[in-house]
Scaffold this motif. Structure first.
Motif, short mmCIF file in Angstrom:
data_model
loop_
_atom_site.label_atom_id
_atom_site.label_comp_id
_atom_site.label_asym_id
_atom_site.label_seq_id
_atom_site.Cartn_x
_atom_site.Cartn_y
_atom_site.Cartn_z
N ALA A 77 0.83 -1.20 0.00
CA ALA A 77 0.00 0.00 0.00
C ALA A 77 0.87 1.25 0.00
N ASP A 78 0.41 2.27 -0.70
CA ASP A 78 1.06 3.58 -0.69
C ASP A 78 0.46 4.38 0.47
N PRO A 79 1.21 4.59 1.54
CA PRO A 79 0.64 5.28 2.71
C PRO A 79 0.33 6.75 2.45
N ASP A 80 0.87 7.32 1.37
CA ASP A 80 0.65 8.74 1.09
C ASP A 80 -0.63 9.00 0.30
N LYS A 81 -1.22 7.95 -0.26
CA LYS A 81 -2.45 8.12 -1.03
C LYS A 81 -3.63 8.30 -0.09
N PRO A 82 -4.46 9.31 -0.31
CA PRO A 82 -5.63 9.50 0.55
C PRO A 82 -6.67 8.41 0.31
N LEU A 83 -7.31 7.99 1.38
CA LEU A 83 -8.33 6.95 1.28
C LEU A 83 -9.72 7.54 1.07
N ALA A 84 -9.83 8.85 1.15
CA ALA A 84 -11.12 9.51 0.93
C ALA A 84 -11.57 9.24 -0.50
N GLY A 85 -12.84 8.94 -0.65
CA GLY A 85 -13.38 8.70 -1.98
C GLY A 85 -13.45 7.24 -2.36
N LEU A 86 -12.79 6.37 -1.58
CA LEU A 86 -12.85 4.94 -1.86
C LEU A 86 -14.15 4.36 -1.31
N ASP A 87 -14.67 3.34 -2.00
CA ASP A 87 -15.86 2.68 -1.47
C ASP A 87 -15.48 1.90 -0.22
N ALA A 88 -16.46 1.43 0.52
CA ALA A 88 -16.23 0.80 1.82
C ALA A 88 -15.32 -0.43 1.73
N HIS A 89 -15.51 -1.27 0.72
CA HIS A 89 -14.70 -2.49 0.59
C HIS A 89 -13.25 -2.14 0.24
N SER A 90 -13.05 -1.19 -0.65
CA SER A 90 -11.70 -0.78 -1.01
C SER A 90 -11.00 -0.12 0.18
N HIS A 91 -11.74 0.66 0.94
CA HIS A 91 -11.19 1.31 2.13
C HIS A 91 -10.74 0.26 3.14
N ARG A 92 -11.56 -0.75 3.38
CA ARG A 92 -11.19 -1.83 4.30
C ARG A 92 -9.97 -2.59 3.79
N LEU A 93 -9.93 -2.84 2.49
CA LEU A 93 -8.79 -3.54 1.89
C LEU A 93 -7.51 -2.74 2.12
N MET A 94 -7.57 -1.43 1.90
CA MET A 94 -6.39 -0.59 2.10
C MET A 94 -5.95 -0.59 3.56
N GLN A 95 -6.88 -0.58 4.49
CA GLN A 95 -6.53 -0.61 5.91
C GLN A 95 -5.80 -1.90 6.26
N HIS A 96 -6.16 -3.00 5.63
CA HIS A 96 -5.46 -4.26 5.88
C HIS A 96 -4.05 -4.23 5.30
N CYS A 97 -3.87 -3.56 4.18
CA CYS A 97 -2.57 -3.56 3.49
C CYS A 97 -1.60 -2.52 4.03
N LEU A 98 -2.08 -1.48 4.68
CA LEU A 98 -1.20 -0.39 5.11
C LEU A 98 -0.07 -0.79 6.05
N PRO A 99 -0.24 -1.71 6.98
CA PRO A 99 0.89 -2.00 7.87
C PRO A 99 2.11 -2.62 7.19
N GLY A 100 1.95 -3.28 6.06
CA GLY A 100 3.09 -3.91 5.42
C GLY A 100 2.70 -4.62 4.15
N VAL A 101 3.46 -5.63 3.80
CA VAL A 101 3.24 -6.39 2.58
C VAL A 101 2.38 -7.61 2.89
N LEU A 102 1.32 -7.79 2.12
CA LEU A 102 0.45 -8.95 2.26
C LEU A 102 0.21 -9.57 0.90
N SER A 103 -0.05 -10.86 0.88
CA SER A 103 -0.40 -11.50 -0.39
C SER A 103 -1.88 -11.28 -0.65
N LEU A 104 -2.27 -11.43 -1.90
CA LEU A 104 -3.67 -11.28 -2.25
C LEU A 104 -4.51 -12.32 -1.52
N ALA A 105 -3.99 -13.51 -1.33
CA ALA A 105 -4.72 -14.56 -0.60
C ALA A 105 -4.96 -14.16 0.85
#
Length: 118
Positions: free
Chosen positions: A37-65
């Protein structure tokens, strides 16, 4: 089967999180793809599922699975969401690290012999 007109609690049709999109825009994504995840990209404007997905990815590197399992979404749905976030620059996708190359058996034997001599 549930009675007509009633759905189990928590059940969401696969097209709902993707906004009706059925296929990802990128064919290179698979379950082993690493997401950063790019921590500098604003999450405003994302739909709820994309926002949740970004919150999961922000701490580090995760696989799609891993993201798919954490969000309790099917892999195909997660691929569509991830592809949109990669297109917008919120995520960077990387192929997983390839399996180790074949080692030189002769070199390994020499190292083992040297260790035995110690």
């Amino acid at each position: 089967m549930t009675p007509r007109g009633r759905r189990r609690a928590g059940m969401v049709r696969p097209y709902t999180p993707t906004g009706g999109r059925a296929a990802p825009t990128r064919r290179t994504l698979d379950l082993a793809t690493l997401l950063i995840a790019d921590p500098d990209k604003p999450l405003a404007g994302l739909d709820a599922h994309s926002h949740r997905l970004m919150q999961h990815c922000l701490p580090g590197v995760l696989s799609l699975a891993e993201v798919s399992a954490n969000l309790q979404l099917p892999g195909a749905v997660t691929k569509v969401l991830v592809a949109s976030l990669v297109d917008s620059g919120h995520l960077v996708s990387r192929n997983p690290v390839p399996a180790a190359q074949q080692h030189d058996a002769h070199l390994l034997e020499r190292i083992l012999d040297a260790l035995h001599k110690l």
